[in-house]
Design an enzyme around this catalytic site. Sequence first.
Site, PDB file in Angstrom:
ATOM      1  N   ALA A  73       0.869  -1.184   0.000  1.00 54.60           N
ATOM      2  CA  ALA A  73       0.000   0.000   0.000  1.00 54.60           C
ATOM      3  C   ALA A  73       0.903   1.230   0.000  1.00 54.60           C
ATOM      4  O   ALA A  73       2.079   1.167   0.384  1.00 54.60           O
ATOM      5  CB  ALA A  73      -0.882  -0.021   1.237  1.00 54.60           C
ATOM      6  N   GLY A 112       0.547  -5.073   0.679  1.00 51.94           N
ATOM      7  CA  GLY A 112      -0.670  -5.083  -0.138  1.00 51.94           C
ATOM      8  C   GLY A 112      -0.412  -5.565  -1.547  1.00 51.94           C
ATOM      9  O   GLY A 112      -1.314  -6.072  -2.216  1.00 51.94           O
ATOM     10  N   GLU A 115      -0.658  -9.147  -1.302  1.00 50.78           N
ATOM     11  CA  GLU A 115      -2.070  -9.493  -1.049  1.00 50.78           C
ATOM     12  C   GLU A 115      -2.887  -9.467  -2.330  1.00 50.78           C
ATOM     13  O   GLU A 115      -3.831 -10.243  -2.504  1.00 50.78           O
ATOM     14  CB  GLU A 115      -2.656  -8.553   0.002  1.00 50.78           C
ATOM     15  CG  GLU A 115      -2.081  -8.828   1.393  1.00 50.78           C
ATOM     16  CD  GLU A 115      -2.560  -7.841   2.420  1.00 50.78           C
ATOM     17  OE1 GLU A 115      -2.229  -6.632   2.298  1.00 50.78           O
ATOM     18  OE2 GLU A 115      -3.267  -8.238   3.352  1.00 50.78           O
ATOM     19  N   GLU A 135       4.252  -5.747   7.022  1.00 54.62           N
ATOM     20  CA  GLU A 135       3.431  -4.786   7.751  1.00 54.62           C
ATOM     21  C   GLU A 135       3.796  -4.666   9.234  1.00 54.62           C
ATOM     22  O   GLU A 135       3.697  -3.598   9.825  1.00 54.62           O
ATOM     23  CB  GLU A 135       1.958  -5.151   7.611  1.00 54.62           C
ATOM     24  CG  GLU A 135       1.358  -4.891   6.246  1.00 54.62           C
ATOM     25  CD  GLU A 135       1.552  -6.044   5.268  1.00 54.62           C
ATOM     26  OE1 GLU A 135       2.406  -6.919   5.495  1.00 54.62           O
ATOM     27  OE2 GLU A 135       0.830  -6.053   4.260  1.00 54.62           O
TER      28      GLU A 135
END
Length: 707
Positions: A73, A112, A115, A135
């Site tokens: 992210a 992310g 993911e 993370e």
Amino acid sequence: MPSPAQTEAVPFNPVQYARRGQVGVITVDYPPVNAVGHGVRSGLVAALDAGLADDGADALLIVCAGRTFMAGADIREFGKPSAPPTLPEVVAHLDSATKPVIASIHGTALGGGLEVALACHVRVAVKTAKLGLPEVKLGLLPGAGGTQRLPRLIGATEALDMILSGDPVGAEEALALGLVDAVEDGGSALEAGLRAAERLLANGSSPQPVSTRTGRIACTDPGLFTAKRADLAKRQPHLFSPHRIVDAVEAAVTLPFAEGTARERELFLACMDSPQRAGLIHAFFAEREVAKVPGLPAGTPTRDIRKVGVIGAGTMGGGIAMCFANAGIPVVLVDSAQEGLERGTAAIRRNYEATARKGRLTAAQVDERMALIHPTLSYTELGDADLVVEAAFESMEVKQTIFRRLGETCKPGAILATNTSTLDVDAIAAATGRPQDVLGMHFFSPANVMRLLEVVRGAKTSDTVLATVMALARRIGKVGVAVGVCYGFVGNRILHQRGRESMALVEEGASPEQVDRVLTEFGFPLGHFSMTDLAGIDVGWRIREERRKAGDPEAQAPSWLDTLAERGRYGQKTSAGVYRYEPGSRTPIPDPEVAAVIEEDRRRRGITPRPVSDEEVRERCLYVMVNEAAKILEEGIAARPVDIDAIWLHGYGFPSWRGGLLFWANQEGLGRIAETVQRYDRDIGGPQWRPSALLLKCAAEGRPIGC
Ligand code: T1G
């Protein structure tokens, strides 16, 4: 919708969709690391919809342009309102795709980004790829399905280990774990992905979405989560997000996917709200921000560093030589005595062999690195060195002699650096006749391990020399921070004040153990005195003796710590210092002999010991550091608060989840700190408690320090 075999790229900037044969290719192109910001999220949804609506596309492929697959992210969006679609919404879109979706990974698929790949039906990786969920290093947890899908792919135990460590795995390990379905050796990620798509279409398979797979989690050890919680409570008692990670993976094992995903979201938002997330993200960007030196133009030319000389084969010189050898840079290691050279190179080899025993180096790599280090007694071999780093005895006379010789020996344009931790870089530079090429490179012991490098700019150091060494710091894996010339520069100048207060607290009635406990409870890996034992009491003792001999008005009077040094109690290296150590152990054990020396010192100085509260220890050790840091900013020795944060994070183990010394001070409250500093200035006095004008000003104006 009939379409030609090859459609024109439909620009979904920064995500493009184009068909290659029967495969709809979705390409993310958002430099530098394809961070999954709002534009990428929107583009992914639009491109996915385009692919699903494209009748000519029987399978979809997600690849990234540039140097890496999506690296997570966009951290810069954290703490701000998240514009839809959120990453979980993007991932859910992928999960419900009616056509098989393949992710083809190169570079580092992280957070992310991974993911997104986990929500695809198939994952392939090029051989050099790395995959991870880091993370936890930002005080978070994978918040877009990672805690629910990874256990379904690789099992709960392996998933917990991977998410709790935050470390990436290589492509081959990912294949062995079941994280990827194939590793392609050769060609681009696009070519690897197209080959995977052709295989999938040829065998007509329709792979299950990861969210529906349950085989790997059905066999989870029921005691896994209790054991993990107990381990975390012991190893990482301060941290918030690791415990939430255990909760989320447990939900993956015990709840249906949709409920587990909802639980993950709750836990992710709890982590996002924690001050630890703010601190860790500040620390992440701090490491990168300090590489940009205010006032040093970005395009400043730099010099090539192809060969380095190191003067002094002692502990520091040997560690420094290793830093360059580790980066593949040939090193000429010079010492004044053959015995010193042999001792130094033997110590270097022992260090490498110890690393090899841990599996982090092969025997061949040990030999390669040793071959890069050429020991010699002769300065003439420095004639073609591009940089020479001096790591000799901490004496101005010794250093000026060395630098005078370097000024005569080294080629024009060679950069001459001193590793001094306390001496005046400008006085050393003056001995060379070329002060524009001289600066300090202050490594921290052990130099081959500690990431901090204070780059000490002299009054006449040129921009090019500074820019060259700042770039070199990154090349050798260091966090280079530009600082100015003063006693102790930034890190040790602040440490010196904490040491002065720690000593005084013990003289007044606290014990070394109490001081150390308060600091470790704050989050430091070591207390002040256990750190002193590690570095060596004799180091500080000699510096204090030098300052006393020089008649320095700020020199400290001899005290119990000096008495320990005089008795040969240097710390871990003599198995006894402030604490004693069992053979082969680094565990500090309180020693009644030290308590007796402290009591004797109090008697000699007429001090009646008093009870000292933990709060007083905390305030006096930490607030004196903040006050000194504010003075350093006032004097321009450090340009920004973030430079001081990075120095204490990477040189002294300041707890990264607190962001850094001044980031923490702003959260602690400058008003409270300023008021306490003024109180101690009245009650204790001394230069260390003279309040910083900047600290008082920022506190009075209610704004963060340095802004
Ligand atoms: N977001 C925004 N900017 C980033 C970024 C990111 N994720 N990663 C790197 N940058 C910037 C960085 O600040 C620098 O900027 C430039 O890119 C080059 O980085 C929901 C919530 C990828 C291994 O933790 O580990 O996904 O200084 O200098 O040494 O579950 O960057 O040039 O202006 O470090 O080659 C998880 C963090 C996010 C990865 C590349 N992802 N990044 O290293 O280059 S949380 C991460 C890295 C998340 C989801 C959760 C490294 C790298 P500038 P660099 P590098």
